[in-house]
Design a protein around this motif. Structure first.
Motif, PDB file in Angstrom:
ATOM      1  N   LEU A  41      -6.757 -12.927  -1.806  1.00 35.15           N
ATOM      2  CA  LEU A  41      -7.834 -11.254  -1.461  1.00 35.15           C
ATOM      3  C   LEU A  41      -7.638 -10.380  -2.138  1.00 35.15           C
ATOM      4  O   LEU A  41      -8.853  -9.970  -2.501  1.00 35.15           O
ATOM      5  CB  LEU A  41      -6.968 -11.225   0.434  1.00 35.15           C
ATOM      6  N   ASP A  42      -6.587  -9.986  -2.622  1.00 35.17           N
ATOM      7  CA  ASP A  42      -6.411  -8.877  -3.680  1.00 35.17           C
ATOM      8  C   ASP A  42      -7.416  -9.406  -4.599  1.00 35.17           C
ATOM      9  O   ASP A  42      -7.347  -8.397  -5.842  1.00 35.17           O
ATOM     10  CB  ASP A  42      -4.698  -8.410  -3.204  1.00 35.17           C
TER      11      ASP A  42
ATOM     12  N   PRO B 245      -7.539  -8.063   6.470  1.00 40.73           N
ATOM     13  CA  PRO B 245      -6.850  -8.582   7.179  1.00 40.73           C
ATOM     14  C   PRO B 245      -5.876  -9.808   7.365  1.00 40.73           C
ATOM     15  O   PRO B 245      -7.087 -10.673   7.208  1.00 40.73           O
ATOM     16  CB  PRO B 245      -6.461  -7.663   8.731  1.00 40.73           C
ATOM     17  N   VAL B 246      -4.605  -9.785   7.900  1.00 43.46           N
ATOM     18  CA  VAL B 246      -4.082 -11.000   7.188  1.00 43.46           C
ATOM     19  C   VAL B 246      -2.616 -10.642   7.868  1.00 43.46           C
ATOM     20  O   VAL B 246      -2.157 -10.387   8.071  1.00 43.46           O
ATOM     21  CB  VAL B 246      -3.381 -11.457   5.785  1.00 43.46           C
TER      22      VAL B 246
ATOM     23  N   GLY C 193       2.762  -8.320  -3.157  1.00 47.04           N
ATOM     24  CA  GLY C 193       2.466  -7.774  -1.586  1.00 47.04           C
ATOM     25  C   GLY C 193       4.231  -7.162  -0.999  1.00 47.04           C
ATOM     26  O   GLY C 193       4.957  -7.985  -1.859  1.00 47.04           O
TER      27      GLY C 193
ATOM     28  N   ALA D 220       0.773 -16.500   3.862  1.00 46.40           N
ATOM     29  CA  ALA D 220      -0.059 -15.915   4.340  1.00 46.40           C
ATOM     30  C   ALA D 220       0.401 -14.639   3.340  1.00 46.40           C
ATOM     31  O   ALA D 220      -0.483 -14.207   2.374  1.00 46.40           O
ATOM     32  CB  ALA D 220       1.000 -14.795   5.611  1.00 46.40           C
TER      33      ALA D 220
ATOM     34  N   THR E 101       1.622 -13.344  -6.209  1.00 37.90           N
ATOM     35  CA  THR E 101       2.498 -13.592  -4.648  1.00 37.90           C
ATOM     36  C   THR E 101       3.540 -11.853  -5.020  1.00 37.90           C
ATOM     37  O   THR E 101       4.326 -11.516  -4.055  1.00 37.90           O
ATOM     38  CB  THR E 101       3.165 -14.332  -4.564  1.00 37.90           C
TER      39      THR E 101
ATOM     40  N   ARG F  95      -2.697 -13.301   1.056  1.00 35.58           N
ATOM     41  CA  ARG F  95      -3.065 -11.843   0.208  1.00 35.58           C
ATOM     42  C   ARG F  95      -3.114 -11.841  -1.357  1.00 35.58           C
ATOM     43  O   ARG F  95      -3.851 -11.054  -1.075  1.00 35.58           O
ATOM     44  CB  ARG F  95      -1.485 -11.129   1.055  1.00 35.58           C
TER      45      ARG F  95
ATOM     46  N   GLU G 256      -8.630  -5.561  -0.108  1.00 31.48           N
ATOM     47  CA  GLU G 256      -7.854  -5.336   0.543  1.00 31.48           C
ATOM     48  C   GLU G 256      -7.928  -5.841   1.940  1.00 31.48           C
ATOM     49  O   GLU G 256      -7.229  -5.259   2.695  1.00 31.48           O
ATOM     50  CB  GLU G 256      -6.661  -4.253  -0.592  1.00 31.48           C
TER      51      GLU G 256
ATOM     52  N   PHE H 158       3.893  -8.756   7.150  1.00 32.85           N
ATOM     53  CA  PHE H 158       2.285  -8.847   8.095  1.00 32.85           C
ATOM     54  C   PHE H 158       2.016  -9.021   9.355  1.00 32.85           C
ATOM     55  O   PHE H 158       3.129  -9.027  10.528  1.00 32.85           O
ATOM     56  CB  PHE H 158       2.307 -10.699   7.709  1.00 32.85           C
TER      57      PHE H 158
END
Length: 387
Positions: free
Chosen positions: A83-84, A92-93, A121, A76, A118, A80, A89, A125
């Motif tokens: 995606l970012d 959703p994850v 974040g 996860a 990484t 994230r 953004e 989640f």
């Protein structure tokens, strides 16, 4: 500019923004596939996610993680970050629960693949079960669930509320073998897999064909790198650096989970067997289909040509067609912001009546909203409180 003129401009560019984003079903740009993607964080999942995120025929509603190549929380964090890095953004994850299966041999090199930053974040989640259930409930269209790992999260959703299966159009699941069931995605949580396959929800099990593998070669990565978008560049960058570059040199990497994306866009390449009333299995039919699958991988990343144009066959960017003060910025603006943004800016300012900063800001507002949620022009509703 007087206050009255300023207010007029605000209303005008707000209206133009609304026109750009309002659904227009006569020539709809709606996605063909409204999807939840479940991943275990393997390298082939990264490729598949990039293909799906980069193609306007797919709307990725949410991404959830299950145990497999990585543990759910670890996967996860990487999803994230990915995606970012694309500025999505708003997608959703959700992280699934661990099932404590034996770690696969490829977990060590899966953990080394660079999905993005990484560290940015917070690591918090939504539980995957809750996110899938909420997405199924709120989405107007039936949802395609693209499962690239174990079926734990779907098992949890269907066990808690079997009726939620009615909101699923179909599950497309990659597993090494469907008949008899075997392979890592099955063995990680065989209880979940058997339950989902018996649930009555339509399931297509996509498998690689050992007789005609689709090998990820340097030439394939070169063809991917030639596609002019960030998703293709991400695949190329990760596969030209350790640990994936070494695996490609050893001809170890193949298209596995990627075949789910190929199946969605080119089902004619697959031979299909009906296993029962709701479950069918498919694999690439022959060597010719496998060769075509390599081409389709790149085509999915490239997307439909001129997908936003309804009148033009390609939006014009020739200098002779533009005003003298605009010509010097055409090439640099398109290179920096993309043809889609250039097209939207030009059309808006033509409607606006002059080249105005507030109209351009309105265009960027609309494009940012689409980018944030990674959605098409017909998939957003805007409420404005402009003066």
């Amino acid at each position: 500019m007087t206050i009255r003129q300023h207010l007029f401009c605000r209303v005008l560019f707000t209206g133009i923004l609304f026109i750009f984003l309002l659904p227009c079903h006569a020539h709809s740009g709606k996605a063909r596939f409204h999807a939840v993607v479940d991943t275990d964080g393997a390298a082939d999942d990264l490729r598949t996610l990039c293909m799906l995120l980069g193609n306007r025929e797919v709307e990725v509603l949410a991404v959830t993680t299950s145990e497999g190549a990585l543990l759910p929380d670890s996967a996860a964090v990487r999803v994230r970050a990915l995606l970012d890095s694309f500025y999505h953004e708003g997608v959703p994850v959700g992280a699934g629960r661990a099932v404590n299966a034996p770690a696969p041999a490829w977990r060590a090199h899966s953990a080394q693949v660079d999905w993005g930053d990484t560290a940015a974040g917070d690591g918090n989640f939504t539980p995957a079960q809750a996110l899938i259930a909420e997405t199924l409930e709120n989405e107007e269209e039936k949802v395609v669930v693209i499962a690239l790992g174990a079926l734990t999260n779907l098992y949890d959703v269907l066990r808690k509320n079997p009726a939620s299966g009615d909101r699923i159009d179909r599950i497309v699941w990659y597993n090494s073998r469907a008949e008899p069931l075997s392979g890592a995605n099955f063995e990680t949580d065989s209880v979940a897999a058997r339950y989902v396959l018996a649930s009555g929800v339509p399931v297509t099990v996509v498998s690689a064909n050992p007789a005609c593998p689709v090998v990820v070669t340097p030439a394939l990565i070169d063809s991917v790198a030639a596609v002019p978008n960030v998703y293709a560049r991400k695949i190329a960058a990760t596969h030209r650096t350790p640990p994936l570059a070494k695996l490609i040199g050893e001809r170890h990497l193949e298209a596995w989970d990627d075949l789910v994306a190929v199946y969605l866009f080119a089902p004619e390449l697959f031979s299909i067997r009906e296993l029962n009333g709701t479950v069918r299995a498919c694999e690439l039919s022959d060597k010719s289909a496998a060769a075509e699958a390599q081409t389709r991988l790149t085509a999915i990343l490239r997307g439909k040509p001129d997908s936003e144009s309804r009148v033009f066959y390609g939006f014009p960017v020739g200098g002779t067609l533009y005003a003298a003060d605009v010509v010097p910025i055409i090439d640099s603006a398109v290179a920096r912001h993309g043809l889609s943004e250039w097209r939207a800016g030009v059309l808006t300012n033509e409607l606006h009546g002059h080249l105005g900063i507030y109209a351009t800001i309105g265009v960027k507002m609309g494009i940012r909203a689409r980018e944030y949620f990674n959605i098409g022009v017909d998939d957003i509703l805007v409420t404005t409180y402009a003066g």
